[in-house]
Design a protein around this motif. Structure first.
Motif, PDB file in Angstrom:
ATOM      1  N   MET A  50      -6.678 -11.867   6.272  1.00 56.46           N
ATOM      2  CA  MET A  50      -6.597 -11.717   4.817  1.00 56.46           C
ATOM      3  C   MET A  50      -7.711 -12.440   4.085  1.00 56.46           C
ATOM      4  N   GLN A  51      -8.399 -13.342   4.778  1.00 56.09           N
ATOM      5  CA  GLN A  51      -9.462 -14.112   4.139  1.00 56.09           C
ATOM      6  C   GLN A  51     -10.788 -13.359   4.212  1.00 56.09           C
ATOM      7  N   VAL A  52     -10.793 -12.189   3.613  1.00 56.17           N
ATOM      8  CA  VAL A  52     -11.981 -11.334   3.574  1.00 56.17           C
ATOM      9  C   VAL A  52     -12.403 -11.186   2.116  1.00 56.17           C
ATOM     10  N   PHE A  53     -13.659 -11.452   1.845  1.00 56.21           N
ATOM     11  CA  PHE A  53     -14.144 -11.419   0.460  1.00 56.21           C
ATOM     12  C   PHE A  53     -13.937 -10.053  -0.184  1.00 56.21           C
ATOM     13  N   SER A  54     -14.130  -8.981   0.589  1.00 53.33           N
ATOM     14  CA  SER A  54     -14.029  -7.630   0.011  1.00 53.33           C
ATOM     15  C   SER A  54     -12.625  -7.304  -0.473  1.00 53.33           C
ATOM     16  N   PHE A  55     -11.609  -7.977   0.091  1.00 51.85           N
ATOM     17  CA  PHE A  55     -10.243  -7.714  -0.351  1.00 51.85           C
ATOM     18  C   PHE A  55     -10.024  -8.118  -1.805  1.00 51.85           C
ATOM     19  N   LEU A  56     -10.875  -8.966  -2.347  1.00 51.68           N
ATOM     20  CA  LEU A  56     -10.734  -9.373  -3.742  1.00 51.68           C
ATOM     21  C   LEU A  56     -10.907  -8.187  -4.693  1.00 51.68           C
ATOM     22  N   ALA A  57     -11.529  -7.108  -4.209  1.00 53.19           N
ATOM     23  CA  ALA A  57     -11.698  -5.930  -5.058  1.00 53.19           C
ATOM     24  C   ALA A  57     -10.347  -5.370  -5.508  1.00 53.19           C
ATOM     25  N   ILE A  58      -9.332  -5.486  -4.664  1.00 50.51           N
ATOM     26  CA  ILE A  58      -8.029  -4.895  -4.980  1.00 50.51           C
ATOM     27  C   ILE A  58      -7.362  -5.588  -6.169  1.00 50.51           C
ATOM     28  N   PRO A  59      -7.160  -6.910  -6.145  1.00 48.28           N
ATOM     29  CA  PRO A  59      -6.561  -7.526  -7.346  1.00 48.28           C
ATOM     30  C   PRO A  59      -7.437  -7.400  -8.581  1.00 48.28           C
ATOM     31  N   MET A 149      -9.035   8.954  -5.868  1.00 49.05           N
ATOM     32  CA  MET A 149     -10.098   8.856  -6.865  1.00 49.05           C
ATOM     33  C   MET A 149     -11.060   7.722  -6.532  1.00 49.05           C
ATOM     34  N   PRO A 150     -12.283   7.784  -7.042  1.00 43.99           N
ATOM     35  CA  PRO A 150     -13.224   6.667  -6.856  1.00 43.99           C
ATOM     36  C   PRO A 150     -12.611   5.340  -7.277  1.00 43.99           C
ATOM     37  N   THR A 151     -12.986   4.279  -6.587  1.00 41.25           N
ATOM     38  CA  THR A 151     -12.451   2.908  -6.708  1.00 41.25           C
ATOM     39  C   THR A 151     -11.079   2.776  -6.063  1.00 41.25           C
ATOM     40  N   SER A 152     -10.678   3.738  -5.209  1.00 38.71           N
ATOM     41  CA  SER A 152      -9.378   3.670  -4.562  1.00 38.71           C
ATOM     42  C   SER A 152      -9.287   2.467  -3.627  1.00 38.71           C
ATOM     43  N   HIS A 153      -8.175   1.737  -3.704  1.00 36.96           N
ATOM     44  CA  HIS A 153      -7.953   0.603  -2.812  1.00 36.96           C
ATOM     45  C   HIS A 153      -7.856   1.060  -1.367  1.00 36.96           C
ATOM     46  N   ASN A 154      -7.227   2.220  -1.151  1.00 31.57           N
ATOM     47  CA  ASN A 154      -7.047   2.709   0.212  1.00 31.57           C
ATOM     48  C   ASN A 154      -8.386   2.945   0.902  1.00 31.57           C
ATOM     49  N   LEU A 155      -9.344   3.461   0.159  1.00 34.09           N
ATOM     50  CA  LEU A 155     -10.658   3.706   0.741  1.00 34.09           C
ATOM     51  C   LEU A 155     -11.353   2.396   1.100  1.00 34.09           C
ATOM     52  N   ILE A 156     -11.180   1.391   0.239  1.00 35.98           N
ATOM     53  CA  ILE A 156     -11.783   0.082   0.520  1.00 35.98           C
ATOM     54  C   ILE A 156     -11.152  -0.531   1.772  1.00 35.98           C
ATOM     55  N   LEU A 157      -9.815  -0.441   1.876  1.00 37.06           N
ATOM     56  CA  LEU A 157      -9.133  -0.984   3.046  1.00 37.06           C
ATOM     57  C   LEU A 157      -9.551  -0.253   4.317  1.00 37.06           C
ATOM     58  N   PHE A 158      -9.725   1.063   4.233  1.00 34.61           N
ATOM     59  CA  PHE A 158     -10.140   1.831   5.407  1.00 34.61           C
ATOM     60  C   PHE A 158     -11.531   1.413   5.862  1.00 34.61           C
ATOM     61  N   THR A 159     -12.404   1.200   4.911  1.00 36.81           N
ATOM     62  CA  THR A 159     -13.755   0.764   5.258  1.00 36.81           C
ATOM     63  C   THR A 159     -13.739  -0.586   5.951  1.00 36.81           C
ATOM     64  N   LEU A 160     -12.927  -1.513   5.436  1.00 35.78           N
ATOM     65  CA  LEU A 160     -12.845  -2.836   6.053  1.00 35.78           C
ATOM     66  C   LEU A 160     -12.207  -2.762   7.435  1.00 35.78           C
ATOM     67  N   ALA A 161     -11.205  -1.885   7.590  1.00 35.08           N
ATOM     68  CA  ALA A 161     -10.519  -1.778   8.878  1.00 35.08           C
ATOM     69  C   ALA A 161     -11.416  -1.179   9.950  1.00 35.08           C
ATOM     70  N   THR A 162     -12.369  -0.350   9.557  1.00 37.33           N
ATOM     71  CA  THR A 162     -13.251   0.301  10.533  1.00 37.33           C
ATOM     72  C   THR A 162     -14.584  -0.403  10.677  1.00 37.33           C
ATOM     73  N   SER A 163     -14.761  -1.545  10.023  1.00 35.83           N
ATOM     74  CA  SER A 163     -16.025  -2.254  10.143  1.00 35.83           C
ATOM     75  C   SER A 163     -16.228  -2.715  11.580  1.00 35.83           C
ATOM     76  N   GLY A 164     -17.391  -2.444  12.109  1.00 36.85           N
ATOM     77  CA  GLY A 164     -17.690  -2.782  13.492  1.00 36.85           C
ATOM     78  C   GLY A 164     -17.281  -1.709  14.474  1.00 36.85           C
ATOM     79  N   ILE A 165     -16.465  -0.741  14.023  1.00 36.39           N
ATOM     80  CA  ILE A 165     -16.042   0.362  14.902  1.00 36.39           C
ATOM     81  C   ILE A 165     -16.793   1.638  14.549  1.00 36.39           C
TER      82      ILE A 165
END
Length: 242
Positions: A50-59, A149-165
């Motif tokens: 949970m300590q990922v900087f990009s997650f701050l986009a959601i709140p 829609m653009p700025t979707s939280h789900n898309l941001i989470l998917f990107t973070l979950a697939t980072s490195g894969i």
């Protein structure tokens, strides 16, 4: 075996009336203990994930939506949508769909979309003679557009979950979600009109004229510009989604 324990314990806790959030946590702990995993390491991994900087986009996006809701921008977006389609049969339901689409593009969250549009549209629709089930269903289904829609939280989470894969960028996913979001909006509009026609819901009155539409668009422009600022900043590289 672990999967069976997870599903069985989760189902048993739900049947006992345990809140969903606690049922998820307790069933996960039961599975961890059954698998013989060290509990301390598991929780360290959870906290570290949970300590990922990009997650701050959601709140931040949710906070932006709350500012617009209490600042009156949500009502202005509803007024703009109502000026466009409010004059047809079931127009208030179609206005709800358009309002959820526009607001969902700002906050990027179906939950925030339902919270904002539902507090404005559901009481208004019930007051205008629409059934409660229709008002609630239109709002909840239209708010799903916020997940695409653009700025979707789900898309941001998917990107973070697939980072490195897989090399999936936030920008690519945002642009890929525009067309499905528009198609879902069109389908929701058609469904809202069809059900309103079958139930004989009232016509909202005559078309107010393009001058009124223009005034409503001008009033809603500050909120709509938020999407342009966010997408423009990400596309230009001026800032990240966070």
């Amino acid at each position: 075996m672990e999967l069976t324990i997870l599903c069985a314990s989760f189902a048993a806790l739900l049947l006992l009336g345990v809140p969903v959030a606690f049922a998820i946590g307790l069933s996960s702990v039961a599975t961890i203990l059954a698998a013989g995993l060290p509990v301390a390491v598991v929780f360290q991994k959870m906290v570290g994930g949970m300590q990922v900087f990009s997650f701050l986009a959601i709140p931040f996006f949710v906070f932006a939506g709350e500012l617009m809701l209490y600042g009156g921008i949500a009502e202005r977006i509803v007024r703009l949508a109502n000026s466009l389609v409010g004059h047809v049969r079931g127009g208030l339901g179609m206005s709800n769909v358009l309002g959820c689409t526009l607001f969902g593009g700002i906050v990027g969250s179906p939950v925030a979309d339902v919270s904002a549009m539902g507090s404005v549209m559901v009481p208004l629709m019930k007051k205008q003679g629409y059934d409660a089930d229709y008002a609630v269903n239109v709002t909840t289904h239209a708010a799903l557009v916020g997940a695409l829609m653009p700025t979707s939280h789900n898309l941001i989470l998917f990107t973070l979950a697939t980072s490195g894969i897989a090399s999936v960028s936030v920008l690519g996913l945002i642009l890929a979600g525009v067309v499905p979001a528009l198609l879902l909006t069109v389908c929701n509009l058609a469904a809202a009109w069809w059900v309103a026609r079958q139930r004989g819901y009232p016509v909202g009155g005559p078309f107010p004229g393009w001058a009124f539409v223009g005034a409503a668009f001008t009033a809603a422009l500050p909120g709509l510009l938020t999407v342009a600022i966010i997408l423009g900043g990400i596309l230009s590289g001026a800032f990240t989604a966070t």
